[in-house]
Design a protein around this motif. Structure first.
Motif, short mmCIF file in Angstrom:
data_model
loop_
_atom_site.label_atom_id
_atom_site.label_comp_id
_atom_site.label_asym_id
_atom_site.label_seq_id
_atom_site.Cartn_x
_atom_site.Cartn_y
_atom_site.Cartn_z
N VAL A 1 0.84 -1.19 0.00
CA VAL A 1 0.00 0.00 0.00
C VAL A 1 0.88 1.25 0.00
CG1 VAL A 1 -1.68 1.30 1.34
CG2 VAL A 1 -1.89 -1.17 1.19
N VAL A 2 0.62 2.13 -0.94
CA VAL A 2 1.40 3.37 -1.06
C VAL A 2 0.47 4.56 -0.85
CG1 VAL A 2 2.88 4.75 -2.54
CG2 VAL A 2 2.91 2.25 -2.74
N PRO A 3 0.71 5.38 0.16
CA PRO A 3 1.70 5.22 1.23
C PRO A 3 1.12 4.44 2.40
CG PRO A 3 0.64 7.36 1.42
CD PRO A 3 -0.03 6.66 0.29
N LYS A 4 1.96 3.80 3.20
CA LYS A 4 1.44 2.94 4.27
C LYS A 4 0.76 3.75 5.38
CE LYS A 4 5.37 2.41 7.45
NZ LYS A 4 6.22 1.46 8.17
N GLU A 5 1.07 5.06 5.45
CA GLU A 5 0.48 5.96 6.45
C GLU A 5 -1.05 5.99 6.36
OE1 GLU A 5 3.22 6.48 4.77
OE2 GLU A 5 4.67 6.77 6.38
N THR A 6 -1.58 5.66 5.19
CA THR A 6 -3.02 5.69 4.96
C THR A 6 -3.77 4.75 5.91
OG1 THR A 6 -4.71 5.58 3.21
CG2 THR A 6 -2.98 3.94 3.09
N SER A 7 -3.09 3.70 6.38
CA SER A 7 -3.74 2.75 7.29
C SER A 7 -4.04 3.37 8.66
CB SER A 7 -2.87 1.51 7.47
OG SER A 7 -2.74 0.84 6.24
N TRP A 8 -3.36 4.47 8.98
CA TRP A 8 -3.65 5.22 10.20
C TRP A 8 -4.35 6.54 9.88
CZ3 TRP A 8 1.31 4.90 13.80
CH2 TRP A 8 1.34 3.62 14.40
N PHE A 9 -4.86 6.65 8.66
CA PHE A 9 -5.59 7.84 8.25
C PHE A 9 -4.68 9.07 8.23
CE2 PHE A 9 -10.44 7.71 8.21
CZ PHE A 9 -10.52 8.57 7.14
N ALA A 10 -3.38 8.84 8.05
CA ALA A 10 -2.45 9.96 7.97
C ALA A 10 -2.22 10.30 6.50
CB ALA A 10 -1.13 9.59 8.63
N GLU A 11 -1.64 11.47 6.25
CA GLU A 11 -1.37 11.87 4.88
C GLU A 11 0.12 12.03 4.68
OE1 GLU A 11 -4.10 14.28 2.82
OE2 GLU A 11 -2.57 15.76 2.32
N LYS A 12 0.62 11.49 3.58
CA LYS A 12 2.04 11.61 3.30
C LYS A 12 2.25 12.40 2.02
CE LYS A 12 6.27 9.00 2.80
NZ LYS A 12 6.89 7.68 2.97
N ASN A 13 3.17 13.35 2.14
CA ASN A 13 3.62 14.06 0.94
C ASN A 13 4.75 13.22 0.34
OD1 ASN A 13 5.07 15.72 -0.85
ND2 ASN A 13 4.32 17.57 0.18
N VAL A 14 4.49 12.62 -0.80
CA VAL A 14 5.48 11.67 -1.35
C VAL A 14 6.71 12.38 -1.91
CG1 VAL A 14 3.99 9.69 -1.77
CG2 VAL A 14 4.13 11.49 -3.49
N THR A 15 6.61 13.70 -2.12
CA THR A 15 7.78 14.46 -2.57
C THR A 15 8.71 14.76 -1.40
OG1 THR A 15 6.27 15.52 -4.11
CG2 THR A 15 8.50 16.42 -3.97
N SER A 16 8.14 15.32 -0.35
CA SER A 16 8.98 15.75 0.78
C SER A 16 9.08 14.68 1.87
CB SER A 16 8.39 17.02 1.39
OG SER A 16 7.13 16.71 1.98
N ASP A 17 8.27 13.62 1.77
CA ASP A 17 8.21 12.58 2.80
C ASP A 17 7.58 13.05 4.11
OD1 ASP A 17 8.98 10.35 1.48
OD2 ASP A 17 11.03 10.28 2.27
N ASP A 18 7.05 14.27 4.13
CA ASP A 18 6.39 14.75 5.35
C ASP A 18 5.10 13.98 5.59
OD1 ASP A 18 8.29 16.63 5.82
OD2 ASP A 18 7.18 18.28 4.85
N VAL A 19 4.88 13.61 6.85
CA VAL A 19 3.66 12.90 7.20
C VAL A 19 2.82 13.78 8.12
CG1 VAL A 19 2.70 10.89 8.38
CG2 VAL A 19 4.73 10.64 6.95
N THR A 20 1.56 13.98 7.78
CA THR A 20 0.65 14.70 8.67
C THR A 20 -0.25 13.66 9.33
OG1 THR A 20 0.64 16.46 7.02
CG2 THR A 20 -0.98 16.62 8.80
N LEU A 21 -0.13 13.56 10.64
CA LEU A 21 -0.91 12.56 11.37
C LEU A 21 -2.38 12.95 11.39
CD1 LEU A 21 1.53 11.85 14.34
CD2 LEU A 21 1.20 10.51 12.25
N LEU A 22 -3.23 11.96 11.58
CA LEU A 22 -4.67 12.20 11.55
C LEU A 22 -5.08 13.35 12.47
CD1 LEU A 22 -7.60 11.45 10.81
CD2 LEU A 22 -7.55 9.81 12.68
N ARG A 23 -4.55 13.37 13.69
CA ARG A 23 -5.00 14.38 14.65
C ARG A 23 -4.62 15.80 14.24
NH1 ARG A 23 -3.23 10.18 19.00
NH2 ARG A 23 -5.23 9.29 19.68
N ASP A 24 -3.72 15.93 13.27
CA ASP A 24 -3.34 17.27 12.78
C ASP A 24 -4.05 17.64 11.49
OD1 ASP A 24 -1.52 17.56 14.89
OD2 ASP A 24 -0.01 16.40 13.80
#
Ligand SMILES: *[C@@H]1O[C@H](CO)[C@@H](O)[C@H](O)[C@H]1NC(C)=O
Ligand SMILES: *[C@@H]1O[C@H](CO)[C@@H](O)[C@H](O)[C@H]1NC(C)=O
Length: 320
Positions: free
Chosen positions: A236-259
């Motif tokens: 699964v790309v990106p794997k962060e989606t399983s925790w409802f987080a969002e990943k910027n695939v360019t910068s690799d920044d992850v925004t967690l669900l609570r944010d």
């Protein structure tokens, strides 16, 4: 402070459990375990060997439990095709009817979703929830969509044809109405097309201007929503989606669900659930859907079965 309180209460209840060990527990007092409904993932079918084995492992713990595995066709091969081809809105609607018509489930059930089956069961809760779900547990699901079509096994031609069609023109009406994975495709760099054309995910995540209040109301009635993520996820790309987080695939920044706004403005009830202690993020070892018996049985003991003696969503967090 809250953490400390929770620990203290957990210790207290442990003591109570020890003192009461000679008395019959509620499990022994004839209270039947709540039924379980499982929605399998892409490329699987409702009679697959893996599902059978996992069902039997639940029965090892709760011999009397009723387990229903969702199907979109009673023919296993068509059921498998429906994980690649079809309209997800219609599939969810068919499942609402299937579960409503099953008398075994009339008193409610726990729902376990594998991979895409997880976000589809979430849609069941948001749109139907009749009969109601107590605990929703999703394994490696794509709650925030996928930024690329999932890879297929070399010999899986059904999967490959779906993937190739989808990649050719993901927002074209042919693809978006027919290819299941395209209906939860979501590229954070192209929100404009997503919000305009997404056939399933943008609606069920209440991301468009007009929000459906029923979705938030229903999801917030869960006792627990447990999102499991695979530590070594490659599929699964990106794997962060399983925790409802969002990943910027360019910068690799992850925004967690609570944010994220979906949580902060509570578009689908996740914040309300979280504030009650009903939202849980867990990580399990393994690649996508490589479920260990140990993690599976821990889930079954913690979240399935009869109603727990200590209610109010307050419970010991187990590390999986
Ligand atoms: C909101 O969702 C419910 C449940 O699916 C549906 O019955 C209702 O028509 C929807 N409301 C709007 C405004 O779309
Ligand atoms: C992702 O990161 C890149 C590089 O930092 C940035 O230019 C882009 O705007 C970011 N995308 C989003 C959706 O935030």
């Amino acid at each position: 402070m809250f953490y400390h309180l929770a620990i203290t209460l957990a210790v207290v209840s442990w003591t109570v459990a020890c003192l009461a060990a000679s008395l019959p527990s509620r499990e022994d007092s004839g209270q039947k375990p709540l039924p379980v409904v499982i929605w399998h993932g892409m490329g699987d079918n409702y009679r697959g060997d893996g599902l059978l084995q996992l069902s039997n492992e639940i029965r090892d713990i709760y011999p009397e439990i009723y387990i229903h595995t969702i199907y979109l066709s009673t023919d296993p091969s068509s059921d498998r095709s429906a994980t690649f081809f079809g309209c997800v809105d219609q599939q969810v609607e068919a499942v609402c009817e299937q579960l409503r018509d099953n008398p075994e489930l009339a008193g409610g059930f726990d729902a376990v979703g594998f991979s895409q089956g997880g976000q589809f069961l979430r849609a069941y809760v948001e749109r139907c929830d009749d009969p109601p779900v107590r605990n929703l547990i999703t394994w490696g699901s794509q709650h925030n969509g996928i930024a690329d079509m999932p890879a297929c096994k070399d010999t899986d031609w059904v999967c490959k044809s779906a993937r190739n069609i989808a990649r050719s023109n993901v927002w074209g009406s042919y693809v978006r109405d027919r290819i299941v994975q395209a209906q939860y495709y979501r590229d954070p760099e192209d929100m404009e097309n997503y919000l305009e054309y997404s056939a399933f995910l943008a609606d069920v995540n209440n991301e468009r201007g007009e929000k459906n209040a029923t979705y938030a109301k229903n999801l917030a009635t869960l006792e627990n929503f447990v999102m499991l993520r695979f530590k070594d996820e490659q599929t699964v790309v990106p794997k962060e989606t399983s925790w409802f987080a969002e990943k910027n695939v360019t910068s690799d920044d992850v925004t967690l669900l609570r944010d994220r706004p979906i949580y902060q403005e509570d578009w689908i009830g996740l914040k309300a659930l979280d504030e009650r202690g009903g939202l849980t993020f867990l990580e399990v070892p393994g690649e996508h859907m490589q479920i260990s018996t140990e993690a599976w049985k821990k889930m079954a003991k913690e979240y399935l079965g009869p109603r727990k003696v200590i209610g109010n969503g307050l419970k010991l967090q187990t590390a999986f």
